[in-house]
Design a protein around this motif. Structure first.
Motif, PDB file in Angstrom:
ATOM      1  N   UNK A  74     -44.024  33.741 -22.315  1.00 45.67           N
ATOM      2  CA  UNK A  74     -42.950  32.969 -21.703  1.00 45.67           C
ATOM      3  C   UNK A  74     -42.912  32.970 -20.012  1.00 45.67           C
ATOM      4  N   UNK A  75     -43.900  33.249 -19.629  1.00 45.52           N
ATOM      5  CA  UNK A  75     -43.820  33.462 -18.045  1.00 45.52           C
ATOM      6  C   UNK A  75     -44.754  32.387 -17.218  1.00 45.52           C
ATOM      7  N   UNK A  76     -45.139  31.248 -18.123  1.00 47.77           N
ATOM      8  CA  UNK A  76     -45.741  30.069 -17.553  1.00 47.77           C
ATOM      9  C   UNK A  76     -47.240  30.307 -16.850  1.00 47.77           C
ATOM     10  N   UNK A  77     -47.799  31.312 -17.106  1.00 51.22           N
ATOM     11  CA  UNK A  77     -49.194  31.496 -16.772  1.00 51.22           C
ATOM     12  C   UNK A  77     -50.374  31.113 -17.525  1.00 51.22           C
ATOM     13  N   UNK A  78     -51.451  30.909 -17.058  1.00 53.72           N
ATOM     14  CA  UNK A  78     -52.489  30.326 -17.941  1.00 53.72           C
ATOM     15  C   UNK A  78     -53.255  31.603 -18.134  1.00 53.72           C
ATOM     16  N   UNK A  79     -53.518  31.815 -19.744  1.00 47.85           N
ATOM     17  CA  UNK A  79     -54.233  33.157 -19.825  1.00 47.85           C
ATOM     18  C   UNK A  79     -55.745  32.456 -20.423  1.00 47.85           C
ATOM     19  N   UNK A  80     -56.697  33.127 -19.721  1.00 48.48           N
ATOM     20  CA  UNK A  80     -58.088  32.584 -19.875  1.00 48.48           C
ATOM     21  C   UNK A  80     -58.972  33.977 -20.256  1.00 48.48           C
ATOM     22  N   UNK A  81     -59.317  33.772 -21.579  1.00 44.63           N
ATOM     23  CA  UNK A  81     -60.075  34.776 -22.151  1.00 44.63           C
ATOM     24  C   UNK A  81     -61.429  34.947 -21.670  1.00 44.63           C
ATOM     25  N   UNK A  82     -62.117  36.178 -21.186  1.00 49.03           N
ATOM     26  CA  UNK A  82     -63.432  36.312 -20.868  1.00 49.03           C
ATOM     27  C   UNK A  82     -64.167  37.275 -22.055  1.00 49.03           C
ATOM     28  N   UNK A  83     -64.879  36.576 -22.997  1.00 50.75           N
ATOM     29  CA  UNK A  83     -65.100  36.894 -23.972  1.00 50.75           C
ATOM     30  C   UNK A  83     -66.418  38.300 -24.075  1.00 50.75           C
ATOM     31  N   UNK A  84     -66.993  38.193 -22.846  1.00 46.61           N
ATOM     32  CA  UNK A  84     -67.909  39.338 -22.673  1.00 46.61           C
ATOM     33  C   UNK A  84     -67.522  40.625 -21.763  1.00 46.61           C
ATOM     34  N   UNK A  85     -66.219  40.730 -21.843  1.00 45.35           N
ATOM     35  CA  UNK A  85     -65.773  41.624 -21.023  1.00 45.35           C
ATOM     36  C   UNK A  85     -66.240  43.145 -21.033  1.00 45.35           C
ATOM     37  N   UNK A  86     -66.553  43.531 -22.172  1.00 42.19           N
ATOM     38  CA  UNK A  86     -67.415  44.940 -22.358  1.00 42.19           C
ATOM     39  C   UNK A  86     -68.291  45.096 -21.591  1.00 42.19           C
ATOM     40  N   UNK A  87     -69.324  44.150 -21.466  1.00 43.78           N
ATOM     41  CA  UNK A  87     -70.407  44.221 -20.725  1.00 43.78           C
ATOM     42  C   UNK A  87     -70.277  43.659 -19.148  1.00 43.78           C
ATOM     43  N   UNK A  88     -69.112  43.221 -18.833  1.00 41.16           N
ATOM     44  CA  UNK A  88     -68.866  42.537 -17.601  1.00 41.16           C
ATOM     45  C   UNK A  88     -68.557  43.527 -16.440  1.00 41.16           C
ATOM     46  N   UNK A  89     -68.803  43.104 -15.070  1.00 36.93           N
ATOM     47  CA  UNK A  89     -68.367  43.843 -14.075  1.00 36.93           C
ATOM     48  C   UNK A  89     -67.069  42.957 -13.719  1.00 36.93           C
ATOM     49  N   UNK A  90     -66.202  43.488 -12.854  1.00 34.74           N
ATOM     50  CA  UNK A  90     -64.936  43.228 -12.575  1.00 34.74           C
ATOM     51  C   UNK A  90     -65.432  41.804 -11.765  1.00 34.74           C
ATOM     52  N   UNK A  91     -66.343  41.769 -10.789  1.00 35.05           N
ATOM     53  CA  UNK A  91     -66.527  40.613 -10.179  1.00 35.05           C
ATOM     54  C   UNK A  91     -66.881  39.211 -11.049  1.00 35.05           C
ATOM     55  N   UNK A  92     -67.567  39.493 -12.147  1.00 31.39           N
ATOM     56  CA  UNK A  92     -67.661  38.429 -13.252  1.00 31.39           C
ATOM     57  C   UNK A  92     -66.428  38.023 -13.636  1.00 31.39           C
ATOM     58  N   UNK A  93     -65.330  38.686 -13.983  1.00 36.60           N
ATOM     59  CA  UNK A  93     -64.136  38.020 -14.474  1.00 36.60           C
ATOM     60  C   UNK A  93     -63.286  37.517 -13.113  1.00 36.60           C
ATOM     61  N   UNK A  94     -63.548  37.944 -12.068  1.00 36.62           N
ATOM     62  CA  UNK A  94     -63.135  37.343 -10.922  1.00 36.62           C
ATOM     63  C   UNK A  94     -63.577  35.814 -10.733  1.00 36.62           C
ATOM     64  N   UNK A  95     -64.937  35.987 -10.794  1.00 37.73           N
ATOM     65  CA  UNK A  95     -65.503  34.496 -10.672  1.00 37.73           C
ATOM     66  C   UNK A  95     -64.941  33.456 -11.661  1.00 37.73           C
ATOM     67  N   UNK A  96     -64.928  33.908 -13.010  1.00 35.65           N
ATOM     68  CA  UNK A  96     -64.371  32.803 -14.069  1.00 35.65           C
ATOM     69  C   UNK A  96     -63.005  32.512 -13.708  1.00 35.65           C
ATOM     70  N   UNK A  97     -62.234  33.402 -13.114  1.00 36.21           N
ATOM     71  CA  UNK A  97     -60.971  32.976 -12.753  1.00 36.21           C
ATOM     72  C   UNK A  97     -60.994  32.007 -11.560  1.00 36.21           C
TER      73      UNK A  97
END
Length: 313
Positions: free
Chosen positions: A67-90
């Protein structure tokens, strides 16, 4: 406060990070979870859109912020990802939606609104807050620099990408220890918690377009924003914790009152087809968001004038 450049935000919360057995994004800090507190602070500073990159326990996070008006973007390969990978996706997603981006991990939820304003007002290509000679988060990224950051192939993550960027970093001196405090380091510091909670005082204004009944409001706007991102009504409704049927009811009612289509339906396929905003729908959403931003700024100015005791110090 008014910014000439629209500022969005990317929050990374995809990894399985814990503090004393508790999942950091959902760790309670006062009356709010870490992720909720961070989102409210970013909202108070005027950030929009806000993209939350999820992975581990994504459904719980989506429910907590539905209910907070944000866009949730699921990063499917999070288990093997580095933090920078998820940052780049965003960053890849948000780069065309605003002029600059506040980027932060979810487990640093105690930044002050004033610090966010300092970063935003600097309009630096790359801005890094510094408290007593220690660099912290969040960082400011102009969207023109994002392609260069995305091309970084070194091993030092976002910090390395920013250091190697041709534009260089701007160090923004702040008086805010919150840029260094991880979730879990706050509880027990009642003075800081009270100070940070005070900054969340606001005049809550809901902006609706009315005729005989509501035509368009925050819920419809969020639904269209998520639809714009996902291309799927089913996924947009899921992120809002809303039934698929209710989602279409809201859209059909709005289209009937407006007299034109806001969504183009494409039927077929195993996933039930796809949905896209029409040209009229895009225009409606953009103009509504601009009106909402202006009204909220005016309301906040009046609030601070009438209730100075609640003003952020």
């Amino acid at each position: 406060m008014e910014n000439k450049i629209r500022t969005g935000a990317v929050i990374t919360a995809a990894r399985a990070d814990f503090y004393r057995g508790e999942f950091k994004p959902l760790l309670e800090i006062g009356a709010l979870s870490a992720v909720q507190r961070l989102i409210l602070t970013l909202r108070q500073a005027g950030c929009s859109p806000i993209v939350l990159v999820t992975g581990y326990r994504a459904k719980e996070l989506e429910k907590a912020v539905s209910k907070m008006g944000v866009i949730c973007m699921h990063y499917g390969e999070y288990e093997s990802a580095q933090m920078f990978d998820t940052i780049k996706a965003g960053l890849e997603y948000i780069k065309d939606l605003c002029g600059q981006v506040i980027c932060t991990p979810v487990d640093l939820p105690m930044v002050s609104v004033h610090t966010l304003h300092q970063l935003m007002d600097s309009q630096a290509p790359l801005g890094v807050p510094v408290y007593r000679e220690r660099k912290g988060h969040p960082v400011l990224i102009n969207t023109s620099v994002i392609p260069e950051l995305l091309s970084y192939e070194g091993s030092r993550g976002l910090a390395g990408a920013m250091q190697s960027a041709s534009c260089g970093r701007t160090l923004v001196q702040v008086e805010d220890e919150g840029i260094l405090l991880r979730a879990g380091e706050v509880n027990g510091n009642e003075e800081l918690l009270e100070e940070r909670s005070r900054q969340l005082y606001t005049a809550s204004v809901t902006v609706r377009i009315m005729k005989e009944q509501q035509i368009f409001g925050p819920g419809t706007a969020q639904l269209l924003t998520l639809l714009q991102y996902t291309g799927s009504m089913k996924e947009a409704c899921r992120q809002m914790n809303m039934s698929y049927t209710k989602g279409w009811t809201i859209i059909n009612r709005a289209e009937e009152q407006l007299g034109y289509r806001v969504i183009k339906r494409q039927h077929g396929g195993k996933s039930g087809g796809a949905s896209f905003l029409t040209e009229e729908g895009n225009s409606l959403l953009r103009r509504y968001e601009e009106m909402e931003d202006e009204i909220r700024r005016m309301a906040q100015n009046v609030f601070q004038e009438k209730f100075p005791e609640f003003a952020v110090k």
